[in-house]
Structures are given as structure tokens and as C-alpha cells.
Design an enzyme around this catalytic site. Structure first.
Site, PDB file in Angstrom:
ATOM      1  N   LYS A 100     -66.695  22.490   4.079  1.00 34.62           N
ATOM      2  CA  LYS A 100     -67.400  23.523   4.872  1.00 34.62           C
ATOM      3  C   LYS A 100     -68.316  24.392   4.022  1.00 34.62           C
ATOM      4  O   LYS A 100     -69.346  24.858   4.491  1.00 34.62           O
ATOM      5  CB  LYS A 100     -66.406  24.395   5.639  1.00 34.62           C
ATOM      6  CG  LYS A 100     -65.426  25.173   4.808  1.00 34.62           C
ATOM      7  CD  LYS A 100     -64.064  24.582   4.914  1.00 34.62           C
ATOM      8  CE  LYS A 100     -63.153  25.120   3.830  1.00 34.62           C
ATOM      9  NZ  LYS A 100     -61.883  24.447   3.765  1.00 34.62           N
ATOM     10  N   GLY A 129     -60.522  21.585  10.923  1.00 39.56           N
ATOM     11  CA  GLY A 129     -59.732  20.453  10.416  1.00 39.56           C
ATOM     12  C   GLY A 129     -59.690  19.294  11.401  1.00 39.56           C
ATOM     13  O   GLY A 129     -60.707  18.659  11.688  1.00 39.56           O
ATOM     14  N   ASP A 196     -63.997  31.863   4.334  1.00 44.91           N
ATOM     15  CA  ASP A 196     -63.788  30.514   4.879  1.00 44.91           C
ATOM     16  C   ASP A 196     -64.112  30.486   6.379  1.00 44.91           C
ATOM     17  O   ASP A 196     -64.847  29.606   6.851  1.00 44.91           O
ATOM     18  CB  ASP A 196     -62.325  30.100   4.620  1.00 44.91           C
ATOM     19  CG  ASP A 196     -61.991  28.746   5.197  1.00 44.91           C
ATOM     20  OD1 ASP A 196     -62.429  27.737   4.620  1.00 44.91           O
ATOM     21  OD2 ASP A 196     -61.301  28.697   6.234  1.00 44.91           O
ATOM     22  N   LYS A 200     -67.314  28.547   8.520  1.00 42.25           N
ATOM     23  CA  LYS A 200     -67.096  27.682   9.694  1.00 42.25           C
ATOM     24  C   LYS A 200     -67.874  28.178  10.906  1.00 42.25           C
ATOM     25  O   LYS A 200     -68.455  27.373  11.646  1.00 42.25           O
ATOM     26  CB  LYS A 200     -65.600  27.590   9.982  1.00 42.25           C
ATOM     27  CG  LYS A 200     -64.842  26.850   8.877  1.00 42.25           C
ATOM     28  CD  LYS A 200     -63.347  27.039   8.986  1.00 42.25           C
ATOM     29  CE  LYS A 200     -62.590  26.292   7.912  1.00 42.25           C
ATOM     30  NZ  LYS A 200     -61.178  26.691   7.832  1.00 42.25           N
ATOM     31  N   GLY A 298     -54.673  20.773   6.427  1.00 41.19           N
ATOM     32  CA  GLY A 298     -53.590  19.817   6.150  1.00 41.19           C
ATOM     33  C   GLY A 298     -54.141  18.431   5.922  1.00 41.19           C
ATOM     34  O   GLY A 298     -55.211  18.072   6.403  1.00 41.19           O
TER      35      GLY A 298
END
Ligand code: HSE
Length: 399
Positions: A100, A129, A196, A200, A298
Site C-alpha cells: 500500500k 488485505g 497505514d 489505504k 495476515g
């Protein structure tokens, strides 16, 4: 059979290798032919890995091998990853990525190179994700004018906030626990300071509104300063605190983009997105409200989105998907300090002072040192002029 390569054998890269191996049949059916993992590039050695026979250390092997048609970049950051992705695109390879930071900073540039080379540059995994969000925005929802996107886009901060709310613990205590359990990075600033989530929401804004939004220009507030008193005030107001990243167009044509902790009413579904889960609410003028929910990070959830893009690239090996946005424009972003919002405010003044300064305020309560209240809709620039001694202030999301 289509030959593919992975750059970076960390959490995401190893997940991509695992999914390619585990779901061979499903992937071949989706792609129309098998995807064969030819190389994995990493500086490290992995003597015990079942994929060790594919490991290489020299990027030029991937770059110069015409058999490799699709490359999954899983290195992260904007250093070597940006260099390798640029070179892969220029070598005529399709590239997919979960990075990202790179897409938010250089998406417009990389898409332009991909366009010139007639190849695809895809990045579904860079936002949310494993949650399918970019493709629905680019296809299923394109008949809409998108009125707002509002998301919980960072799992680490959502986990920390959930613990602060449920256990009544201080931010520092929960952060330490999250670091010990491996949920938060040793240097947690990209997550807890909101960068972060900011990257996004910039990618979502770029895609939907077609103009590059520079993450450095976006007002971003993280969760470090949220006190247990504020968490308790939210509970009194029947709300939960969530770090939200939002984008919506203003009447003057400018785009409002910001990241901040919000008071979210219990009636809003985002209030119930807990732990490491992410969710993205999209409101379109035809479809109304939609909600995309799932694991935002993950190994396997992220790999699911990366491999999905590899399959898409395989299906479109000779045909470029029409995807691009123009470079950043001056004065494109609204000043978020001028947007009328309802605010939660915690001040060191007494109730009488609050009532005198803001007669329409709804007092939530006070302890010995502070008074918490909700305002009517007002711009932050007005709130700053009200003469009260503000300790914390967060916008309130409408129901
Ligand atoms: N650090 C990110 C998070 C990982 O906590 O959501 C996924 O981008």
C-alpha cells in the site's frame, strides 16, 4: 502453464507460495491454465522451506526471464520494491502487489508505465488485505456516484481500541500487550499514528475519483492520545471509538480525505467491527449503503487477494485492464478544518463554561479534571475559537 515469480519471502510472499500450492486446482480453473511458481526472490536462505528449490537471490534472473509473465511483489516499502516493480513492468511482465505504501505514493506513475507497456498492475491486497474492495469499486459499483467511503482500514489500531474499550486499559498498556503477542510492530508508528490507514484511503480515493491523492497532504490523526476518560464518555453516549479513514466529495468539487478516531454510534455497523477485523462502508447514489468486512491483514487472507490478482492477470495476459488515475492536482483537497462535523470534546473547563460557550452542547458528564460533551455540526476552525481549554476532540460519525 503460466510461469510466475514472487519477490520477497516474508509473511505475505510465503502465503502466496502456500496458496499457489494449496489451491492449484481452483487457481487453474480460474486462470484457464495452471500457474507455475518458477522463482522466489529473497536475500535470505530458507533451508527448511518446501519451496527452497525455487529460491534465488539475483533479481535480474526474474527480470530477464521471458518465461515469467506474472510477478507478485511482496517486499513492501518504497525502496527496492519500487525499483523492482518498475523494472518488471518495463520488462513487459504483469505485476501484482500488496504494497500500500508504494501504491499510495507511486500508483499513478506505475499505472502509467503499465499502460505504456500494455501490461497489468494490480493491487487488490493493498487495501483491506483479503477483503474484496477495489474490484467491486472498479466494476460492480461503477454505475454509482460514490458519495462516501468510510473504513476501518487498520487491524492493529482496531485491536488496540477494542481492548481499550472492553478492558478499560490505557493505550500504552494495550500497545505493549499487542507488541508482546506479535499483533503490533516493534515500531508501531505507521499503524498507531494513522499513516497505514491514510495510505489505504488514498488508494480508494485515487481509484474512485480518478486523481492521485498524496498521503502527505491528508489530515491524519492516530490513536495515541485517546484517554480512558474519552473511552468512558463514548460509552455514556452509546458509541464506540474507531479509527476511521474517510473520503467524500464536497459541493465545491474538492475532495475531503481524512483519518481520525471517531465516536461511532452503536447503531452504525462499523461500531461492531472489532479486534483485527477491517470494514469498508461505501455509499453510492444508486446502491445506497454497502459494507465490505473481513481480515485486513495476515498471511493467507492477504495472499488470497494477491493470488486473485495473479489469476486476473493470467486471464488478461494479452489484454490490459483499463485502470489509471491522473497525477495530483493543486487545490484538489478540501481543508478538513472547514467541514461541518459533530464533535466530541473533552475540556478542562467546568460545565457552566461549556454551556456559556456552546449553548447547544450535550454534556456527557464530568470528572474532577474534565468535562465531556457533544457539539452540534460545526467546523473545527469554529471549535478552536470557542475559548474552551480542549484536551481531546474527535468527530462523531452519523448513524
Ligand atoms: N499493519 C497493518 C494493519 C497490516 O494492522 O492493518 C495490513 O496493512
Amino acid at each position: 502453464m503460466i510461469q510466475v515469480a514472487i519477490l520477497g519471502f516474508g509473511t505475505v510472499g510465503s502465503g502466496v507460495a502456500e496458496v499457489l500450492e494449496m489451491n492449484q486446482k481452483e487457481i487453474a480453473r480460474g486462470a484457464g491454465e495452471a500457474l507455475c511458481l518458477k522463482y522466489i526472490l529473497d536475500t535470505r536462505v530458507f533451508p527448511d522451506s518446501p519451496f527452497r528449490d525455487r529460491l534465488i537471490h539475483d533479481f535480474s534472473v526474474v527480470e530477464s526471464d521471458p518465461e515469467v509473465k506474472i510477478v507478485a511483489e511482496c517486499i513492501g516499502g518504497v525502496g527496492v520494491a519500487y525499483d523492482f516493480v518498475t523494472r518488471c513492468l518495463k520488462a513487459g511482465k504483469h505485476v501484482v502487489t500488496s504494497n500500500k505504501e508504494m501504491v499510495a505514493k507511486y500508483g499513478d506513475v506505475l499505472l502509467k508505465i503499465a499502460q505504456e507497456q500494455g501490461v497489468n498492475f494490480l493491487f487488490e491486497a493493498s487495501v483491506g488485505g483479503g477483503i474484496p474492495i477495489l474490484r467491486p469499486l472498479m466494476s460492480c459499483l461503477t454505475a454509482n456516484r460514490i458519495e462516501e467511503i468510510c473504513g476501518i482500514l487498520n487491524g492493529t489500531t482496531n485491536y488496540i481500541l477494542t481492548k481499550m474499550i472492553d478492558d478499560g486499559e490505557e493505550f500504552d498498556t494495550v500497545l505493549k500487550q499487542a507488541q508482546e503477542m506479535g499483533y503490533a510492530e516493534r515500531d508501531p508508528s505507521a499503524d498507531v499514528d494513522g499513516h497505514d490507514a491514510c495510505r489505504k484511503i488514498c488508494i480508494l480515493a485515487d481509484l474512485v475519483y480518478g486523481v492521485h491523492v498524496d498521503p502527505d497532504q491528508v489530515a491524519t490523526v492516530g490513536i495515541r492520545n485517546i484517554s480512558v476518560e474519552t473511552v468512558a464518555f463514548a460509552d455514556i453516549a452509546k458509541m464506540r471509538i474507531k479509527l476511521l479513514a474517510r473520503v467524500f466529495p464536497r459541493e465545491d468539487g474538492k475532495l475531503a480525505v481524512f483519518v481520525a478516531p471517531h465516536f461511532v454510534p452503536a447503531k452504525n455497523q462499523l461500531a461492531h467491527v472489532d479486534d483485527v477485523f477491517n470494514a469498508v462502508q461505501v455509499r453510492g447514489n444508486a446502491v445506497g449503503e454497502t459494507l465490505f468486512y473481513g481480515r485486513g491483514a495476515g498471511k493467507l487472507p492477504t495472499a488470497s487477494a494477491v493470488v486473485g490478482d495473479m489469476i486476473d492477470a493470467a486471464v488478461h495476459l494479452d489484454k490490459r485492464r483499463d485502470l489509471s488515475w491522473s497525477s495530483a492536482q493543486e487545490n484538489y483537497l478540501a481543508d478538513v478544518r472547514d467541514i461541518p462535523l459533530v464533535w466530541f470534546v473533552n475540556v478542562s473547563d467546568g460545565e457552566d463554561a461549556v454551556r456559556a460557550a456552546l449553548p447547544e452542547a450535550r454534556i456527557l458528564g464530568r470528572d474532577s479534571d474534565s468535562c465531556g460533551f457533544l457539539t452540534g455540526p460545526m467546523a473545527l476552525s469554529e471549535l478552536e475559537k470557542c475559548g474552551l481549554h480542549r484536551i481531546e476532540q474527535y468527530p462523531v460519525l452519523s448513524d
